[in-house]
Scaffold this motif. Sequence first.
Motif, PDB file in Angstrom:
ATOM      1  N   ARG A  80      -3.343  33.817   1.738  1.00 17.31           N
ATOM      2  CA  ARG A  80      -2.205  33.692   0.827  1.00 17.31           C
ATOM      3  C   ARG A  80      -2.574  34.164  -0.576  1.00 17.31           C
ATOM      4  O   ARG A  80      -1.791  34.862  -1.233  1.00 17.31           O
ATOM      5  CB  ARG A  80      -1.723  32.236   0.773  1.00 17.31           C
ATOM      6  CG  ARG A  80      -0.971  31.773   2.017  1.00 17.31           C
ATOM      7  CD  ARG A  80      -0.248  30.471   1.761  1.00 17.31           C
ATOM      8  NE  ARG A  80      -1.171  29.399   1.397  1.00 17.31           N
ATOM      9  CZ  ARG A  80      -1.731  28.572   2.263  1.00 17.31           C
ATOM     10  NH1 ARG A  80      -1.486  28.710   3.563  1.00 17.31           N
ATOM     11  NH2 ARG A  80      -2.535  27.613   1.855  1.00 17.31           N
ATOM     12  N   GLU A  81      -3.774  33.787  -1.032  1.00 20.32           N
ATOM     13  CA  GLU A  81      -4.193  34.198  -2.365  1.00 20.32           C
ATOM     14  C   GLU A  81      -4.366  35.716  -2.461  1.00 20.32           C
ATOM     15  O   GLU A  81      -4.006  36.326  -3.466  1.00 20.32           O
ATOM     16  CB  GLU A  81      -5.489  33.488  -2.747  1.00 20.32           C
ATOM     17  CG  GLU A  81      -5.312  32.003  -3.028  1.00 20.32           C
ATOM     18  CD  GLU A  81      -6.541  31.384  -3.654  1.00 20.32           C
ATOM     19  OE1 GLU A  81      -6.431  30.851  -4.778  1.00 20.32           O
ATOM     20  OE2 GLU A  81      -7.614  31.448  -3.020  1.00 20.32           O
ATOM     21  N   LYS A  82      -4.913  36.339  -1.416  1.00 22.82           N
ATOM     22  CA  LYS A  82      -5.104  37.786  -1.421  1.00 22.82           C
ATOM     23  C   LYS A  82      -3.779  38.532  -1.333  1.00 22.82           C
ATOM     24  O   LYS A  82      -3.634  39.622  -1.889  1.00 22.82           O
ATOM     25  CB  LYS A  82      -6.022  38.209  -0.275  1.00 22.82           C
ATOM     26  CG  LYS A  82      -7.482  37.922  -0.514  1.00 22.82           C
ATOM     27  CD  LYS A  82      -8.015  38.691  -1.727  1.00 22.82           C
ATOM     28  CE  LYS A  82      -8.091  40.178  -1.455  1.00 22.82           C
ATOM     29  NZ  LYS A  82      -8.611  40.935  -2.651  1.00 22.82           N
ATOM     30  N   ASP A  83      -2.814  37.952  -0.635  1.00 22.68           N
ATOM     31  CA  ASP A  83      -1.492  38.572  -0.565  1.00 22.68           C
ATOM     32  C   ASP A  83      -0.845  38.629  -1.953  1.00 22.68           C
ATOM     33  O   ASP A  83      -0.145  39.590  -2.286  1.00 22.68           O
ATOM     34  CB  ASP A  83      -0.588  37.788   0.391  1.00 22.68           C
ATOM     35  CG  ASP A  83      -0.959  37.987   1.852  1.00 22.68           C
ATOM     36  OD1 ASP A  83      -1.702  38.950   2.148  1.00 22.68           O
ATOM     37  OD2 ASP A  83      -0.531  37.170   2.695  1.00 22.68           O
ATOM     38  N   VAL A  84      -1.092  37.606  -2.756  1.00 19.20           N
ATOM     39  CA  VAL A  84      -0.528  37.535  -4.098  1.00 19.20           C
ATOM     40  C   VAL A  84      -1.321  38.410  -5.074  1.00 19.20           C
ATOM     41  O   VAL A  84      -0.754  39.058  -5.952  1.00 19.20           O
ATOM     42  CB  VAL A  84      -0.500  36.076  -4.603  1.00 19.20           C
ATOM     43  CG1 VAL A  84      -0.078  36.009  -6.060  1.00 19.20           C
ATOM     44  CG2 VAL A  84       0.441  35.235  -3.744  1.00 19.20           C
ATOM     45  N   ALA A  85      -2.651  38.425  -4.902  1.00 19.78           N
ATOM     46  CA  ALA A  85      -3.512  39.160  -5.837  1.00 19.78           C
ATOM     47  C   ALA A  85      -4.508  40.037  -5.075  1.00 19.78           C
ATOM     48  O   ALA A  85      -5.710  39.754  -5.049  1.00 19.78           O
ATOM     49  CB  ALA A  85      -4.238  38.185  -6.746  1.00 19.78           C
ATOM     50  N   PRO A  86      -4.024  41.097  -4.432  1.00 14.79           N
ATOM     51  CA  PRO A  86      -4.913  41.935  -3.611  1.00 14.79           C
ATOM     52  C   PRO A  86      -5.980  42.664  -4.419  1.00 14.79           C
ATOM     53  O   PRO A  86      -6.989  43.100  -3.864  1.00 14.79           O
ATOM     54  CB  PRO A  86      -3.945  42.935  -2.956  1.00 14.79           C
ATOM     55  CG  PRO A  86      -2.756  42.965  -3.858  1.00 14.79           C
ATOM     56  CD  PRO A  86      -2.641  41.585  -4.418  1.00 14.79           C
ATOM     57  N   GLU A  87      -5.768  42.776  -5.728  1.00 19.05           N
ATOM     58  CA  GLU A  87      -6.729  43.505  -6.566  1.00 19.05           C
ATOM     59  C   GLU A  87      -7.931  42.665  -6.967  1.00 19.05           C
ATOM     60  O   GLU A  87      -8.952  43.204  -7.429  1.00 19.05           O
ATOM     61  CB  GLU A  87      -6.029  44.014  -7.833  1.00 19.05           C
ATOM     62  CG  GLU A  87      -5.742  42.958  -8.898  1.00 19.05           C
ATOM     63  CD  GLU A  87      -4.585  42.022  -8.542  1.00 19.05           C
ATOM     64  OE1 GLU A  87      -4.355  41.070  -9.306  1.00 19.05           O
ATOM     65  OE2 GLU A  87      -3.928  42.243  -7.512  1.00 19.05           O
ATOM     66  N   VAL A  88      -7.862  41.353  -6.785  1.00 18.49           N
ATOM     67  CA  VAL A  88      -8.950  40.467  -7.202  1.00 18.49           C
ATOM     68  C   VAL A  88     -10.097  40.541  -6.192  1.00 18.49           C
ATOM     69  O   VAL A  88      -9.885  40.411  -4.982  1.00 18.49           O
ATOM     70  CB  VAL A  88      -8.455  39.008  -7.337  1.00 18.49           C
ATOM     71  CG1 VAL A  88      -9.628  38.075  -7.688  1.00 18.49           C
ATOM     72  CG2 VAL A  88      -7.374  38.909  -8.392  1.00 18.49           C
ATOM     73  N   GLN A  89     -11.291  40.745  -6.704  1.00 20.38           N
ATOM     74  CA  GLN A  89     -12.467  40.824  -5.832  1.00 20.38           C
ATOM     75  C   GLN A  89     -12.840  39.435  -5.339  1.00 20.38           C
ATOM     76  O   GLN A  89     -12.903  38.485  -6.119  1.00 20.38           O
ATOM     77  CB  GLN A  89     -13.652  41.428  -6.587  1.00 20.38           C
ATOM     78  CG  GLN A  89     -14.889  41.634  -5.723  1.00 20.38           C
ATOM     79  CD  GLN A  89     -15.997  42.340  -6.477  1.00 20.38           C
ATOM     80  OE1 GLN A  89     -15.831  42.705  -7.635  1.00 20.38           O
ATOM     81  NE2 GLN A  89     -17.131  42.534  -5.816  1.00 20.38           N
ATOM     82  N   SER A 146      -7.080  26.118   7.724  1.00 21.29           N
ATOM     83  CA  SER A 146      -6.543  25.915   6.373  1.00 21.29           C
ATOM     84  C   SER A 146      -7.245  26.778   5.334  1.00 21.29           C
ATOM     85  O   SER A 146      -6.606  27.376   4.463  1.00 21.29           O
ATOM     86  CB  SER A 146      -6.660  24.434   5.980  1.00 21.29           C
ATOM     87  OG  SER A 146      -5.924  23.624   6.860  1.00 21.29           O
ATOM     88  N   LEU A 147      -8.561  26.845   5.405  1.00 16.04           N
ATOM     89  CA  LEU A 147      -9.316  27.618   4.428  1.00 16.04           C
ATOM     90  C   LEU A 147      -9.033  29.110   4.561  1.00 16.04           C
ATOM     91  O   LEU A 147      -8.813  29.805   3.567  1.00 16.04           O
ATOM     92  CB  LEU A 147     -10.816  27.344   4.609  1.00 16.04           C
ATOM     93  CG  LEU A 147     -11.771  27.998   3.604  1.00 16.04           C
ATOM     94  CD1 LEU A 147     -11.453  27.563   2.190  1.00 16.04           C
ATOM     95  CD2 LEU A 147     -13.218  27.663   3.957  1.00 16.04           C
ATOM     96  N   TYR A 148      -9.030  29.587   5.786  1.00  8.09           N
ATOM     97  CA  TYR A 148      -8.766  31.006   6.051  1.00  8.09           C
ATOM     98  C   TYR A 148      -7.366  31.394   5.592  1.00  8.09           C
ATOM     99  O   TYR A 148      -7.176  32.435   4.953  1.00  8.09           O
ATOM    100  CB  TYR A 148      -8.938  31.286   7.537  1.00  8.09           C
ATOM    101  CG  TYR A 148      -8.764  32.735   7.933  1.00  8.09           C
ATOM    102  CD1 TYR A 148      -9.815  33.633   7.807  1.00  8.09           C
ATOM    103  CD2 TYR A 148      -7.550  33.200   8.428  1.00  8.09           C
ATOM    104  CE1 TYR A 148      -9.662  34.964   8.169  1.00  8.09           C
ATOM    105  CE2 TYR A 148      -7.383  34.528   8.787  1.00  8.09           C
ATOM    106  CZ  TYR A 148      -8.441  35.395   8.660  1.00  8.09           C
ATOM    107  OH  TYR A 148      -8.271  36.719   9.017  1.00  8.09           O
TER     108      TYR A 148
END
Length: 218
Positions: free
Chosen positions: A52-61, A45-47
């Motif tokens: 999912r979050e990185k797919d939406v916001a790949p630019e966020v560190q 679940s955590l992974y």
Amino acid sequence: MKNKIIIFSNIKGGVGKTTLCALFASYLAERGYPVMAIDADLQASLYRHRKREKDVAPEVQVPWNVDLLDTANRELLERVMGKLKEVPGVVLIDCPGNLNDRNLEYIYKSADTAIIPVSFDADTVDATGIFVKALKTVSAADLVLIPNRINTSEKKSEELRQRAQTTEFLGLVGTVIPTVKQSVAVKRYTTLYPLEKNQLSAVEPSFDKIIETLHLNE
């Protein structure tokens, strides 16, 4: 900083171990602690949440890393746990709620601390007792029990008495941390962005106590 292996685990589902693991990782990172998370749960679940979050916001560190750990491969698991013990910082492991997988012993034996989310209902208390007993047979980890998702608006005397008795019982097996109240803010978590103000106010007393208990400032 010295290495600390901290597992989040309980055999009772629905107590919020994955959510607390993510919130604690963010809390530590925002305070300058070197921290990473390992998802050892079969549901991942955590992974998957991070992906999912990185797919939406790949630019966020990313503020902290999340790695997936396959517990089915005994040799790989033993090798990975050995490497994690050398990480200079805090390693948080979200564990599956399973006592039947013998491979998990490698994780339990490597843990310095087990953070065990609980609620005050009889089923969860009983399941927690079973888990603690089994854990102690294979691990010397310090036990930290954190009442989570607790409805603090309940003021009935019998309810309060039962909670006091349960807290006293849990205190016999480990350190009981201040309660995390039930709220939408705590159920909703992110692995990319800073904790919101209402999330911070909900978890800060509990997480500060954990940091104190684990001597992370030393």
